[in-house]
Scaffold this active site. Structure first.
Site, PDB file in Angstrom:
ATOM      1  N   PRO A   1      12.407  -4.826  11.663  1.00  0.00           N
ATOM      2  CA  PRO A   1      12.850  -3.411  11.647  1.00  0.00           C
ATOM      3  C   PRO A   1      13.648  -3.078  12.909  1.00  0.00           C
ATOM      4  O   PRO A   1      13.193  -3.334  14.013  1.00  0.00           O
ATOM      5  CB  PRO A   1      11.550  -2.606  11.604  1.00  0.00           C
ATOM      6  N   GLU A   2      14.854  -2.552  12.706  1.00  0.00           N
ATOM      7  CA  GLU A   2      15.693  -2.107  13.816  1.00  0.00           C
ATOM      8  C   GLU A   2      15.955  -0.621  13.618  1.00  0.00           C
ATOM      9  O   GLU A   2      15.307   0.014  12.787  1.00  0.00           O
ATOM     10  CB  GLU A   2      16.980  -2.945  13.866  1.00  0.00           C
TER      11      GLU A   2
ATOM     12  N   ARG B   1       1.686  -9.096  10.219  1.00  0.00           N
ATOM     13  CA  ARG B   1       1.717 -10.026  11.355  1.00  0.00           C
ATOM     14  C   ARG B   1       1.229  -9.410  12.661  1.00  0.00           C
ATOM     15  O   ARG B   1       1.137 -10.108  13.672  1.00  0.00           O
ATOM     16  CB  ARG B   1       3.114 -10.611  11.507  1.00  0.00           C
TER      17      ARG B   1
END
Ligand SMILES: [Zn+2]
Length: 285
Positions: free
Chosen positions: A2-3, A109
């Site tokens: 995600p950016e 994660r």
């Protein structure tokens, strides 16, 4: 993964989901998402959401009563809305709403981060106070971009990903912006002309706009989950460049894999190729 665009879509979804609603209960599991933070304070995040801001890849929540939360999606984090009682894989923290819905923070994660703190301290958190300019929230002109990156001795792409200079761009959108601007990732920032800074600023905005368009909707899809790669150059090593047909290359830079087109993004733009390779490649298409 995600950016800036993915985090901005998460922000817009959360604002929409919480509009006119109250959080009646908040709970968080004991995971490393809360490393270094007071997980027990998460339970106090109740009532109405007063504001939700984004700086780079950080979400900054303010709930009524001045209670705040900093959240970072890490690599696989996402906010999901489900009816109460519906299990969500890898749910790590939950907001229960007065509508009977639940907003989950799911993160397989566990590279995501959450830090409850007084809302007045959100912008003083170490991770947040050192962030550079946010291209979407604060705007970014060619001059501001040059000011932020021009003195860096790092390679252009590495400097672009330095969150203390410009915030929000990661490996994907830095590569995409450089491709759109026709700039090689290994260029020295000090070597860029005013026209090139202008192209890069425009390209950053274009790459963010593309990401926002792609990611809109309630259910974010990351490449790691097998989403189709719709990026122009990221992840396309060995395939023909869509613009010129040359083979997209990849190399390691700052510990990350970088993708670029050797024809569209020349390392020495002023120097004409002696053998006319560039023209031949362009004609081939
Ligand atoms: Zn090309």
């Amino acid at each position: 993964m995600p950016e800036l665009p993915e985090v901005e879509i998460a922000r817009r979804n959360l604002v929409r989901w919480l509009d006119g609603r109250r959080v009646v209960r908040a709970e968080a599991d004991d995971t490393r998402v809360f490393r270094g933070a007071r997980r027990q304070d998460f339970a106090s995040l109740q009532g109405r959401l007063e504001s939700l801001e984004r700086r780079g890849k950080y979400l900054l929540f303010t709930f009524e009563g001045g209670r705040g939360l900093m959240a970072h999606l890490g690599m696989t984090g996402r906010f999901l809305r489900r009816p109460e009682g519906v299990p969500v894989p890898y749910s790590r923290a939950r907001f229960y709403l007065d509508s009977g819905e639940v907003i989950h923070f799911a993160d397989s994660r566990l590279f995501g981060r959450m830090e409850p703190c007084p809302a007045s301290r959100l912008y003083a958190l170490d991770a947040v106070k050192e962030l550079g300019r946010d291209p979407l929230a604060e705007g970014l002109t060619a001059g501001q971009l040059q000011e932020a990156l021009g003195t860096s001795r790092q390679a252009l792409k590495v400097a672009l990903m330095d969150q203390g200079r410009v915030t929000g761009l990661g490996n994907i959108h830095a590569a995409e912006a450089l491709y759109r601007a026709g700039l090689h990732p290994a260029r020295a920032p000090a070597s860029l002309s005013p026209a090139e800074w202008a192209r890069l600023a425009d390209a950053i905005h274009a790459s963010i706009a593309f990401g926002l368009e792609e990611q809109q909707g309630d259910e974010p899809a990351y490449l790691e989950d097998g989403a189709e790669n719709r990026f122009l150059v990221y992840g396309r090593a060995g395939t023909p460049c869509a613009r010129c047909g040359a083979t997209v290359e990849s190399f390691t830079q700052g510990g990350r894999t970088t993708h670029c087109c050797p024809q569209c993004q020349p390392l020495h733009p002023a120097r004409k190729p002696p053998d006319g390779r560039r023209k031949t490649a362009a004609r081939r298409r």
